[in-house]
Design a protein around this motif. Structure first.
Motif, PDB file in Angstrom:
ATOM      1  N   VAL A 178      58.051  33.122  -4.377  1.00 17.19           N
ATOM      2  CA  VAL A 178      57.389  34.028  -4.654  1.00 17.19           C
ATOM      3  C   VAL A 178      56.944  33.971  -5.841  1.00 17.19           C
ATOM      4  N   ILE A 179      55.534  33.821  -6.176  1.00 20.68           N
ATOM      5  CA  ILE A 179      54.974  33.800  -7.421  1.00 20.68           C
ATOM      6  C   ILE A 179      54.071  34.822  -7.799  1.00 20.68           C
ATOM      7  N   VAL A 180      53.642  35.333  -9.190  1.00 22.84           N
ATOM      8  CA  VAL A 180      52.985  36.136  -9.683  1.00 22.84           C
ATOM      9  C   VAL A 180      51.959  35.069 -10.530  1.00 22.84           C
ATOM     10  N   ASP A 181      50.758  34.767 -10.257  1.00 25.86           N
ATOM     11  CA  ASP A 181      49.950  33.954 -10.730  1.00 25.86           C
ATOM     12  C   ASP A 181      48.453  34.481 -10.803  1.00 25.86           C
ATOM     13  N   PRO A 182      47.897  34.554 -12.035  1.00 24.80           N
ATOM     14  CA  PRO A 182      46.592  34.954 -12.015  1.00 24.80           C
ATOM     15  C   PRO A 182      45.475  34.493 -11.287  1.00 24.80           C
ATOM     16  N   ARG A 183      45.728  33.270 -10.667  1.00 23.08           N
ATOM     17  CA  ARG A 183      44.677  32.586 -10.193  1.00 23.08           C
ATOM     18  C   ARG A 183      44.852  32.789  -8.308  1.00 23.08           C
ATOM     19  N   PHE A 184      45.631  33.640  -7.874  1.00 26.11           N
ATOM     20  CA  PHE A 184      46.028  33.920  -6.620  1.00 26.11           C
ATOM     21  C   PHE A 184      46.067  35.198  -6.470  1.00 26.11           C
ATOM     22  N   ALA A 185      45.232  35.821  -5.423  1.00 26.26           N
ATOM     23  CA  ALA A 185      45.323  37.334  -5.011  1.00 26.26           C
ATOM     24  C   ALA A 185      45.310  38.157  -6.085  1.00 26.26           C
ATOM     25  N   TYR A 186      44.453  37.666  -6.955  1.00 28.10           N
ATOM     26  CA  TYR A 186      44.118  38.561  -8.183  1.00 28.10           C
ATOM     27  C   TYR A 186      45.456  38.901  -9.274  1.00 28.10           C
ATOM     28  N   GLY A 187      46.326  37.969  -8.987  1.00 31.29           N
ATOM     29  CA  GLY A 187      47.712  38.183  -9.726  1.00 31.29           C
ATOM     30  C   GLY A 187      48.723  38.821  -8.995  1.00 31.29           C
ATOM     31  N   HIS A 188      48.547  39.051  -7.797  1.00 35.01           N
ATOM     32  CA  HIS A 188      49.614  39.996  -7.223  1.00 35.01           C
ATOM     33  C   HIS A 188      50.463  38.809  -6.475  1.00 35.01           C
ATOM     34  N   PRO A 189      51.895  39.286  -6.031  1.00 37.33           N
ATOM     35  CA  PRO A 189      52.776  38.342  -5.648  1.00 37.33           C
ATOM     36  C   PRO A 189      52.441  37.676  -4.343  1.00 37.33           C
ATOM     37  N   VAL A 190      52.385  36.309  -4.303  1.00 36.74           N
ATOM     38  CA  VAL A 190      52.082  35.561  -3.164  1.00 36.74           C
ATOM     39  C   VAL A 190      53.127  34.683  -2.703  1.00 36.74           C
ATOM     40  N   VAL A 191      53.358  34.166  -1.584  1.00 34.17           N
ATOM     41  CA  VAL A 191      54.281  33.197  -1.239  1.00 34.17           C
ATOM     42  C   VAL A 191      53.731  32.142  -0.182  1.00 34.17           C
ATOM     43  N   GLY A 192      54.625  30.952  -0.126  1.00 28.41           N
ATOM     44  CA  GLY A 192      54.313  29.708   0.558  1.00 28.41           C
ATOM     45  C   GLY A 192      53.174  29.044   0.239  1.00 28.41           C
ATOM     46  N   LYS A 193      52.824  27.959   0.859  1.00 25.40           N
ATOM     47  CA  LYS A 193      51.780  26.969   0.574  1.00 25.40           C
ATOM     48  C   LYS A 193      50.192  27.716   0.674  1.00 25.40           C
ATOM     49  N   LYS A 194      50.287  28.529   1.210  1.00 24.99           N
ATOM     50  CA  LYS A 194      48.950  29.256   1.556  1.00 24.99           C
ATOM     51  C   LYS A 194      48.916  30.490   0.772  1.00 24.99           C
ATOM     52  N   LYS A 195      49.699  30.436  -0.154  1.00 20.38           N
ATOM     53  CA  LYS A 195      49.714  31.813  -1.224  1.00 20.38           C
ATOM     54  C   LYS A 195      49.050  33.020  -0.457  1.00 20.38           C
ATOM     55  N   ILE A 196      49.854  33.406   0.460  1.00 24.89           N
ATOM     56  CA  ILE A 196      49.818  34.951   1.183  1.00 24.89           C
ATOM     57  C   ILE A 196      50.231  36.036   0.331  1.00 24.89           C
ATOM     58  N   PRO A 197      49.758  36.933   0.252  1.00 25.90           N
ATOM     59  CA  PRO A 197      50.202  38.218  -0.500  1.00 25.90           C
ATOM     60  C   PRO A 197      51.333  38.702   0.245  1.00 25.90           C
ATOM     61  N   THR A 198      52.502  39.111  -0.653  1.00 27.78           N
ATOM     62  CA  THR A 198      53.910  39.356   0.005  1.00 27.78           C
ATOM     63  C   THR A 198      53.608  40.678   0.595  1.00 27.78           C
ATOM     64  N   ALA A 199      52.776  41.574   0.023  1.00 31.36           N
ATOM     65  CA  ALA A 199      52.494  42.998   0.526  1.00 31.36           C
ATOM     66  C   ALA A 199      51.827  43.015   1.988  1.00 31.36           C
ATOM     67  N   ALA A 200      51.057  41.866   2.147  1.00 37.43           N
ATOM     68  CA  ALA A 200      50.350  41.836   3.482  1.00 37.43           C
ATOM     69  C   ALA A 200      51.171  41.383   4.405  1.00 37.43           C
ATOM     70  N   LEU A 201      52.154  40.510   4.336  1.00 37.86           N
ATOM     71  CA  LEU A 201      53.232  39.925   5.064  1.00 37.86           C
ATOM     72  C   LEU A 201      54.170  41.206   5.188  1.00 37.86           C
ATOM     73  N   TYR A 202      54.526  41.930   4.504  1.00 40.39           N
ATOM     74  CA  TYR A 202      55.560  43.011   4.643  1.00 40.39           C
ATOM     75  C   TYR A 202      54.896  44.143   5.433  1.00 40.39           C
ATOM     76  N   ARG A 203      53.674  44.344   5.280  1.00 41.20           N
ATOM     77  CA  ARG A 203      53.135  45.608   6.031  1.00 41.20           C
ATOM     78  C   ARG A 203      53.006  45.112   7.417  1.00 41.20           C
ATOM     79  N   GLN A 204      52.534  43.981   7.598  1.00 39.82           N
ATOM     80  CA  GLN A 204      52.333  43.480   9.240  1.00 39.82           C
ATOM     81  C   GLN A 204      53.655  43.320   9.802  1.00 39.82           C
ATOM     82  N   TRP A 205      54.887  43.040   9.074  1.00 38.52           N
ATOM     83  CA  TRP A 205      55.902  43.042   9.811  1.00 38.52           C
ATOM     84  C   TRP A 205      56.323  44.391  10.019  1.00 38.52           C
ATOM     85  N   LEU A 206      56.119  45.432   9.278  1.00 38.57           N
ATOM     86  CA  LEU A 206      56.373  46.739   9.847  1.00 38.57           C
ATOM     87  C   LEU A 206      55.660  47.053  10.998  1.00 38.57           C
TER      88      LEU A 206
END
Length: 231
Positions: free
Chosen positions: A171-199
């Motif tokens: 899990v990285i915070v990088d301004p180049r991806f998702a406006y700097g919000h935490p992303v994960v994996g090769k596709k740089k998917i926002p962790t918040a999106a994955l978490y909300r979908q999981w719920l």
């Protein structure tokens, strides 16, 4: 990323509200951050990348890293007045807007010297104890701050941060991806999106991984990351 590039394309700089910054950094009070961001003083603690619009405060990635630096030293008992003077002196000497977002490996000695000089001028005993203590406490603090942070070899500025670099290494915070919000994996998917979908998917990790076209391990890591932030 240079300041010129940042000004030409601010989408590369990352965007965080004060609430988002507090959550990412584990700072319990948003008011602490608001106080640190005050621009009415002659010597601002953090020279912001974005000017407030209609009282809305937005932080850039480098602002975020500097808030992290300030929070760490405030927790050691250093005063805001002292840190403002250090920041101002460091900006002048280094010729850079974000001296608290610079690499430890290149600027540790110079940054410590500025702390030392300012502490002697202001007779800051607490800071002098940190700088000259037998356990090299200053170096220990700087070492802790550098963990999980990657720096640009050209500018020496922070370019990426892993908030939980041991527990959630992907899990990285990088301004180049998702406006700097935490992303994960090769596709740089926002962790918040994955978490909300999981719920919403009744906590079915497999369905979430299929929905986003990512691995189950990436979903699991996103869940672990978001859960740590909410504790």
């Amino acid at each position: 990323m240079s300041r010129v590039q940042r000004e030409n394309d601010q989408l590369l700089g990352g965007f965080y509200t004060v609430s988002e910054a507090a959550r990412l950094l584990g700072i319990g009070s948003r008011q602490r951050i608001y106080h640190w961001l005050q621009t009415s003083v002659d010597q601002p603690l953090i020279e912001r990348d974005y000017k407030p619009i209609n009282k809305t405060q937005e932080l850039s990635f480098w602002d975020l890293i500097e808030v992290r630096f300030v929070d760490h030293f405030r927790n050691q008992g250093l005063s805001l007045q002292f840190l403002r003077k250090v920041a101002n002196k460091a900006r002048e000497e280094f010729g850079i807007q974000h001296p608290f977002a610079l690499s430890k490996s290149k600027f540790l000695t110079d940054r410590k010297r500025i702390f030392q000089q300012t502490a002697e001028q202001e007779d800051e005993k607490k800071t002098l104890d940190i700088l000259s203590g037998q356990y090299e406490m200053y170096e220990t603090i700087e070492e802790a701050l550098s963990r999980g942070v990657a720096f640009d070899p050209k500018t020496a500025l922070a370019k990426q941060w892993k908030p939980f670099h041991e527990e959630c290494p992907n899990v990285i915070v990088d301004p180049r991806f998702a406006y700097g919000h935490p992303v994960v994996g090769k596709k740089k998917i926002p962790t918040a999106a994955l978490y909300r979908q999981w719920l919403s998917e009744e906590r079915d990790i497999r369905r979430v991984s299929e929905w986003f076209g990512t691995t189950e391990s990436a979903v699991e890591e996103a869940i672990a990351f978001e859960t740590r932030l909410t504790v």
